[in-house]
Motif scaffolding. Structure first.
Motif, short mmCIF file in Angstrom:
data_model
loop_
_atom_site.label_atom_id
_atom_site.label_comp_id
_atom_site.label_asym_id
_atom_site.label_seq_id
_atom_site.Cartn_x
_atom_site.Cartn_y
_atom_site.Cartn_z
N THR A 148 26.81 -0.55 -35.60
CA THR A 148 26.08 -0.37 -34.56
C THR A 148 26.24 1.34 -34.75
N ASP A 149 25.61 2.03 -34.26
CA ASP A 149 26.02 3.49 -34.40
C ASP A 149 25.46 3.95 -33.41
N SER A 150 25.11 3.07 -32.18
CA SER A 150 24.72 3.03 -30.52
C SER A 150 25.95 4.42 -30.13
N THR A 151 25.24 4.51 -29.44
CA THR A 151 26.58 5.61 -27.96
C THR A 151 25.74 4.98 -26.69
N PHE A 152 26.18 4.06 -26.68
CA PHE A 152 25.08 3.26 -25.25
C PHE A 152 26.22 3.38 -24.92
N TRP A 153 27.16 2.37 -24.54
CA TRP A 153 28.20 2.39 -24.29
C TRP A 153 29.43 3.46 -24.03
N PHE A 154 28.99 5.41 -24.45
CA PHE A 154 29.28 5.91 -24.07
C PHE A 154 28.48 6.87 -22.82
N ASP A 155 27.10 7.05 -23.64
CA ASP A 155 25.60 7.31 -22.53
C ASP A 155 25.77 6.15 -21.29
N ILE A 156 25.91 5.21 -21.10
CA ILE A 156 25.87 4.15 -19.40
C ILE A 156 26.88 4.99 -18.58
N HIS A 157 28.11 5.65 -19.24
CA HIS A 157 28.77 6.88 -18.23
C HIS A 157 28.08 7.11 -17.22
N TYR A 158 26.57 8.00 -17.45
CA TYR A 158 25.89 9.06 -16.66
C TYR A 158 25.57 7.72 -15.61
N PRO A 159 24.45 7.05 -15.36
CA PRO A 159 24.43 6.16 -14.30
C PRO A 159 25.49 5.36 -13.46
N VAL A 160 26.46 4.93 -14.78
CA VAL A 160 27.53 4.01 -13.37
C VAL A 160 28.52 5.04 -13.29
N PHE A 161 29.16 6.35 -12.86
CA PHE A 161 29.52 7.51 -12.47
C PHE A 161 28.58 8.04 -11.55
N GLY A 162 27.07 8.17 -11.96
CA GLY A 162 26.14 8.58 -10.96
C GLY A 162 25.68 7.68 -9.70
N ILE A 163 26.33 6.31 -9.86
CA ILE A 163 26.23 5.92 -8.44
C ILE A 163 27.11 6.10 -7.76
N VAL A 164 28.91 6.23 -8.29
CA VAL A 164 29.49 6.68 -8.11
C VAL A 164 29.89 7.61 -6.75
N PHE A 165 28.92 8.58 -7.88
CA PHE A 165 29.17 10.06 -7.25
C PHE A 165 28.24 10.35 -5.91
N ILE A 166 26.66 9.48 -5.58
CA ILE A 166 25.85 9.21 -4.97
C ILE A 166 26.60 8.76 -3.66
N LEU A 167 27.29 7.80 -3.74
CA LEU A 167 28.01 6.90 -3.07
C LEU A 167 29.60 7.93 -1.99
N ALA A 168 29.82 8.37 -2.84
CA ALA A 168 31.05 9.44 -2.47
C ALA A 168 30.05 10.77 -1.48
N ALA A 169 29.08 11.31 -2.75
CA ALA A 169 28.02 11.89 -1.46
C ALA A 169 27.35 11.52 0.27
N LEU A 170 27.02 9.91 0.20
CA LEU A 170 26.41 9.89 1.00
C LEU A 170 27.27 8.95 1.86
N GLN A 171 28.98 9.25 1.85
CA GLN A 171 30.15 8.60 2.71
C GLN A 171 30.16 10.35 3.58
N LEU A 172 30.15 11.59 2.81
CA LEU A 172 30.05 12.61 3.42
C LEU A 172 29.36 12.74 4.33
N VAL A 173 28.02 12.60 3.87
CA VAL A 173 26.77 12.07 5.08
C VAL A 173 26.86 11.43 6.45
N ASN A 174 27.70 10.34 5.53
CA ASN A 174 27.68 9.42 7.05
C ASN A 174 28.69 10.10 8.40
#
Length: 195
Positions: A148-174
């Motif tokens: 494989t020359d795919s960078t899928f497992w590296f690139d998938i960190h954007y949505p994974v970390f995006g979820i964590v970031f959104i939840l951190a922001a929503l915790q502050l909103v709450n």
């Protein structure tokens, strides 16, 4: 208004725990393709000064320490999310000092985790892209191994970390929403006491 806020608060606490579990699963999977495609090419062992069958394949060994720490920090993300349930933040109508601490620790830990993880993963992705993929493909065809020359497992960190970031922001909103409602409730109680 309190009912809507309480439902939102419960969901945020639950989803924060789920986001920690997603990061943990991601930490278990990030090395999958690297192991399958690069591990067998390194007949010389883990010495970077040795000649390897595929130039650049040493990135697999370089990522071992990172992956161990990434897995531990992902477990830490789950543990700090449990603070919401330990302090009853998920069901508490009024916040006390423990609830503020739980929110602060979760938000801070999440942000540090995201920044550290992003920097590390992007660094290892750049090293992975330096692998001689022509040599890797020839090796895979010769030995009937995975390529494989795919960078899928590296690139998938954007949505994974995006979820964590959104939840951190929503915790502050709450948190600010909760403080506003508590202030309004205090003012209302004060007016009723004066009447």
């Amino acid at each position: 208004m309190y009912k809507t806020q309480m439902r939102f608060q419960k969901l945020i606490c639950l989803f924060s725990l789920i986001a920690g579990a997603i990061c943990f699963l991601y930490s278990l999977g990030i090395m999958t393709d690297l192991f399958d495609s690069l591990y067998s090419t390194m007949r010389a062992g883990d010495d970077p000064n040795q000649n390897f069958v595929v130039p650049g394949a040493y990135v697999y060994y370089e990522m071992q320490g990172f992956n161990r720490l990434f897995t531990r920090l992902s477990i830490g993300l789950i543990v700090v999310s449990l603070l919401y349930f330990i302090t009853n933040t998920n069901v508490r109508r009024r916040y006390y000092i423990g609830n503020y601490i739980a929110v602060g620790v979760n938000v801070l830990y999440s942000l540090v985790f995201i920044i550290w993880g992003h920097v590390q993963i992007e660094s290892y992705k750049a090293k992975f892209l330096q692998v001689d993929f022509a040599a890797l493909k020839a090796y895979a065809e010769q030995w009937n191994s995975y390529y494989t020359d795919s960078t899928f497992w590296f690139d998938i960190h954007y949505p994974v970390f995006g979820i964590v970031f959104i939840l951190a922001a929503l915790q502050l909103v709450n948190l600010f929403w909760k403080r506003k409602l508590m202030k309004e409730e205090g003012e209302l109680i004060g007016k009723e006491a004066q009447a």
